[in-house]
Design an enzyme around this catalytic site. Structure first.
Site, PDB file in Angstrom:
ATOM      1  N   TRP A  17       0.862  -1.246  -0.121  1.00 21.44           N
ATOM      2  CA  TRP A  17      -0.116  -0.049  -0.052  1.00 21.44           C
ATOM      3  C   TRP A  17       0.663   1.217   0.071  1.00 21.44           C
ATOM      4  CZ3 TRP A  17      -4.240  -1.663  -1.684  1.00 21.44           C
ATOM      5  CH2 TRP A  17      -4.841  -2.814  -1.608  1.00 21.44           C
ATOM      6  N   ASP A  57      -1.069   7.006   6.324  1.00 24.97           N
ATOM      7  CA  ASP A  57      -2.098   6.006   5.957  1.00 24.97           C
ATOM      8  C   ASP A  57      -2.303   5.005   7.401  1.00 24.97           C
ATOM      9  OD1 ASP A  57      -3.998   4.055   5.003  1.00 24.97           O
ATOM     10  OD2 ASP A  57      -2.622   3.387   3.342  1.00 24.97           O
ATOM     11  N   LYS A  89     -11.708  -1.722   8.508  1.00 20.33           N
ATOM     12  CA  LYS A  89     -10.912  -2.381   9.577  1.00 20.33           C
ATOM     13  C   LYS A  89     -11.408  -2.291  10.996  1.00 20.33           C
ATOM     14  CE  LYS A  89      -8.131  -2.940   5.912  1.00 20.33           C
ATOM     15  NZ  LYS A  89      -7.561  -4.141   5.185  1.00 20.33           N
TER      16      LYS A  89
END
Length: 355
Positions: free
Chosen positions: A99, A166, A190
């Site tokens: 990511w 992030d 999440k």
């Protein structure tokens, strides 16, 4: 048979949160209408987004001068929005996984990108150490938790430039010093909510400096000015987030979440280290408390599928590792219980006893 959901995302949610969200989908506030069909401009929904925003600020102790936004597009869209709004000439990125690498790729469309450090050569099995942050960049971008590889940065870095993070897979699992960041973003699926909404916390006085025309929907100022209501927001995921934030607060807030995260991870990692069949895949000092990755020891590699089948029969859901790593991954987000972790450990012990 009871199921234990270790899926990496979308992932486990507290049952009460699910039930209250389901109730609102059937009948919101006793209106005889679903929250999925009421106007997002109504006072009833405005109260929802106002409370969700207030809870984000309360739980994370967000300082004055920051805005909380509820947007669509996931963290993947933020990979683009961050450089669109913040990159003037050059940005620095810490490459700790897939990511982070995707975020770097998008940033290169807007200016020079410096990779300050990377653990790619070791298949991202550790967080790089002893790197230096350049002082001539517009910002440093980090990914705090790496769901695929199971590493995590569990401290707020002190750097001489603007810091952007992030936090998609570990936000609300521990206290964070928001004042050290100019922007934090997180896909909600999440620790926060169901899929469909992204939370962005942005410092207001750093916006509007980029030397480019920014499309309306990609300009953070648009959403700050309209309180996340420039266009129709993801209504149901925001409601789910509000309920989940209420639940986190009821459990004792982020200090309580952090304590539970450490307890859950200790239970599972201790068994990985003890059990002769398994081994962890990352350096111990960088182990994630959210995504616990492990594989069969080399001499027992042929037992990978039998263990997966055995665990599945015992009610363990979503423990298969990412295809780029293999093995297993137990995601232990906020809603995962100690009971669930103990059930996984017992499963590992019983499988060891058979082999």
């Amino acid at each position: 048979m009871k199921k234990y959901n270790f899926t990496a995302g979308p992932c486990i949610l507290n049952r009460t949160v699910i039930e209250k969200t389901a109730e609102a989908i059937l009948d919101f506030n006793g209106m005889g209408l679903s929250i999925a069909e009421i106007s997002h401009r109504s006072k009833d929904f405005q109260a929802v987004i106002d409370e969700a925003e207030a809870l984000v600020k309360e739980l994370l102790e967000v300082p004055e001068g920051y805005s909380v936004l509820f947007l669509g597009g996931g963290a993947s869209l933020e990979f683009c929005m961050i450089p669109y709004n913040f990159l003037i000439k050059k940005a620095a990125y810490l490459n700790t996984g897939v990511w982070a690498k995707k975020a770097m790729k998008e940033a290169k469309l807007f200016g020079e990108v410096v990779e300050v450090a990377s653990s790619a050569d070791a298949n991202y099995t550790f967080i790089p150490k002893d790197w230096t942050c350049p002082t001539d960049v517009d910002y440093l971008h980090i990914t705090t938790n790496n769901t695929i590889y199971g590493t995590e940065i569990r401290k707020d870095l002190d750097v001489p430039v603007r810091l952007i993070a992030d936090m998609s897979s570990d936000i609300f699992s521990r206290p964070v010093d928001v004042s050290k960041y100019d922007a934090i973003y997180a896909g909600a699926q999440k620790n926060l909510s169901m899929a469909g909404v992204t939370v962005v916390i942005v410092k207001n006085d750093v916006l509007g400096r980029a030397p480019r025309e920014i499309p309306t929907m990609l300009d953070y100022r648009t959403h700050v000015d309209k309180g996340s209501m420039f266009n129709t927001p993801p209504v149901v995921p925001i409601y789910c987030a509000m309920q989940n934030l209420r639940w986190i607060k009821e459990q004792g807030g982020l200090k309580a979440m952090d304590k539970l995260a450490q307890q859950r991870a200790e239970i599972v990692y201790n068994e990985i280290d003890r059990n002769k069949l398994f081994r962890g895949t990352v350096e111990k000092e960088d182990r994630s408390l959210m995504n616990i990755c492990f594989v069969m020891n080399d001499e027992y590699a042929e037992l990978e599928k039998p263990f997966f089948d055995f665990a599945t029969e015992r009610g363990m859901v979503g423990i298969k590792g990412h295809r780029s790593v293999g093995g297993f991954r137990a995601s232990t987000y906020n809603a995962m219980t100690i009971e669930g972790c103990e059930a996984l450990v017992q499963c590992m012990k019983d499988f060891e006893a058979q082999h």
